[in-house]
Scaffold this motif. Structure first.
Motif, PDB file in Angstrom:
ATOM      1  N   GLY A  76      43.634 -50.727 -37.054  1.00  0.00           N
ATOM      2  CA  GLY A  76      44.185 -49.583 -37.916  1.00  0.00           C
ATOM      3  C   GLY A  76      43.084 -48.649 -38.330  1.00  0.00           C
ATOM      4  O   GLY A  76      43.373 -47.893 -39.090  1.00  0.00           O
ATOM      5  N   GLY A  77      42.000 -48.855 -37.758  1.00  0.00           N
ATOM      6  CA  GLY A  77      40.802 -48.139 -38.030  1.00  0.00           C
ATOM      7  C   GLY A  77      40.335 -47.102 -36.874  1.00  0.00           C
ATOM      8  O   GLY A  77      41.341 -46.927 -35.862  1.00  0.00           O
ATOM      9  N   HIS A  78      39.237 -46.329 -36.804  1.00  0.00           N
ATOM     10  CA  HIS A  78      38.835 -45.424 -36.084  1.00  0.00           C
ATOM     11  C   HIS A  78      37.660 -45.968 -35.041  1.00  0.00           C
ATOM     12  O   HIS A  78      36.910 -46.873 -35.675  1.00  0.00           O
ATOM     13  N   PRO A  79      37.158 -45.631 -33.951  1.00  0.00           N
ATOM     14  CA  PRO A  79      36.276 -46.119 -33.165  1.00  0.00           C
ATOM     15  C   PRO A  79      34.845 -45.897 -33.970  1.00  0.00           C
ATOM     16  O   PRO A  79      34.996 -44.653 -34.545  1.00  0.00           O
ATOM     17  N   PHE A 119      36.153 -43.029 -21.910  1.00  0.00           N
ATOM     18  CA  PHE A 119      36.426 -44.219 -22.639  1.00  0.00           C
ATOM     19  C   PHE A 119      36.984 -45.417 -21.666  1.00  0.00           C
ATOM     20  O   PHE A 119      38.355 -44.909 -21.064  1.00  0.00           O
ATOM     21  N   PHE A 160      30.616 -46.072 -33.418  1.00  0.00           N
ATOM     22  CA  PHE A 160      29.557 -46.118 -32.729  1.00  0.00           C
ATOM     23  C   PHE A 160      28.764 -47.515 -32.691  1.00  0.00           C
ATOM     24  O   PHE A 160      28.292 -47.823 -33.735  1.00  0.00           O
ATOM     25  N   GLN A 199      36.544 -50.815 -32.612  1.00  0.00           N
ATOM     26  CA  GLN A 199      37.467 -50.251 -33.336  1.00  0.00           C
ATOM     27  C   GLN A 199      37.999 -51.562 -34.066  1.00  0.00           C
ATOM     28  O   GLN A 199      39.012 -52.131 -33.489  1.00  0.00           O
ATOM     29  N   TYR A 210      31.502 -48.925 -28.573  1.00  0.00           N
ATOM     30  CA  TYR A 210      32.205 -48.650 -29.819  1.00  0.00           C
ATOM     31  C   TYR A 210      32.918 -49.598 -30.058  1.00  0.00           C
ATOM     32  O   TYR A 210      33.467 -50.516 -29.359  1.00  0.00           O
ATOM     33  N   PHE A 213      35.169 -50.922 -26.980  1.00  0.00           N
ATOM     34  CA  PHE A 213      35.413 -49.724 -25.776  1.00  0.00           C
ATOM     35  C   PHE A 213      33.871 -49.684 -25.408  1.00  0.00           C
ATOM     36  O   PHE A 213      33.038 -49.337 -26.117  1.00  0.00           O
ATOM     37  N   LYS A 271      39.500 -48.885 -21.228  1.00  0.00           N
ATOM     38  CA  LYS A 271      40.817 -49.017 -22.062  1.00  0.00           C
ATOM     39  C   LYS A 271      40.396 -50.143 -23.149  1.00  0.00           C
ATOM     40  O   LYS A 271      41.523 -50.266 -23.987  1.00  0.00           O
ATOM     41  N   GLN A 309      41.166 -57.411 -20.607  1.00  0.00           N
ATOM     42  CA  GLN A 309      41.906 -56.471 -21.488  1.00  0.00           C
ATOM     43  C   GLN A 309      42.147 -57.148 -23.219  1.00  0.00           C
ATOM     44  O   GLN A 309      42.031 -56.606 -24.050  1.00  0.00           O
TER      45      GLN A 309
END
Lengths: 113, 113
Positions: B40-43, B103, B45, B37, B35, B88, B105, B9
């Protein structure tokens, strides 16, 4: 080239209020998705759409509704917000199928008091 | 939905050390995506694996798909501070639709300079 745009970026609601999150994509993608991301839980699928006028339930659909009236837009609604819906919400899109790369928006940080 | 476990984890490494994250599924997969991330951002690819035993490389990143198509790994050689983030896996079950993409964890990579 904007890609996937989410509005608003931040929002604070009171319990029981309603609101709509907007997702817009300019890539002519067929598939669109709404996820929520909570600490330690990864990304969980709320609802998705495989084309204009279609919607389907994902893993955690309760308390949310969606609509895809136009191909480029996917709306996520909270009818009566609850503190358990405090989360970061991500919209994503993929071109033709679920096994194609997903493009994510920047997310909406939603707090329910 | 299918069960997918991603380990570890959290992973703390010194800059320059290697890093590996594993994704294990209870069912045979059609393919798997990875992916990244940033905080503070987004996933975003990274890659998709489709074939049994497939190995793909992107500079310092090596992705593998197990022979039985039930597990996958991402290995980073000589980590740099730019590698910080959460990785992820997103496996898709054979014949699964959009709700078949789950997805993991995620593995949080923390790098100490």
């Amino acid at each position: 080239n904007a890609g996937v745009t989410q509005t608003p970026k931040f929002r604070v609601l009171k319990t029981g209020q309603s609101m709509t999150l907007l997702c817009a994509q300019d890539m002519n993608h067929e598939y669109m998705y709404w996820y929520r991301q909570d600490p330690g839980m990864g990304l969980r699928l709320i609802h998705y759409s495989v084309g204009e006028g279609t919607t389907a339930k994902g893993e955690v659909p309760d308390g949310y509704n969606v609509s895809r009236l136009k191909k480029q837009n996917f709306l996520l609604g909270l009818e009566s917000a609850a503190p358990s819906q405090t989360s970061v919400y991500f919209c994503a899109s993929s071109q033709y199928r679920a096994d194609q790369p997903q493009h994510f928006g920047d997310g909406t940080r939603l707090s329910i008091l | 939905g299918q069960q997918v476990m991603q380990i570890p984890q959290y992973q703390h490494v010194q800059e320059g050390e290697d890093f590996t994250t594993y994704c294990n599924s209870s069912t045979t997969l059609s393919n798997i995506q990875w992916y990244k991330q940033r905080p503070g951002g987004h996933p975003v690819f990274l890659i998709q694996l489709v074939k049994s035993g497939e190995v793909k490389k992107q500079k310092r990143l090596t992705f593998q798909f197990g022979e039985a198509k039930k597990n996958s790994s991402l290995h980073i050689t000589a980590t740099q501070t730019t590698d910080v983030g959460t990785y992820f896996c997103a496996p898709l079950t054979a014949g699964g639709g959009a709700d078949g993409l789950t997805f993991g964890k995620g593995t949080h990579l923390i790098i100490q300079p």
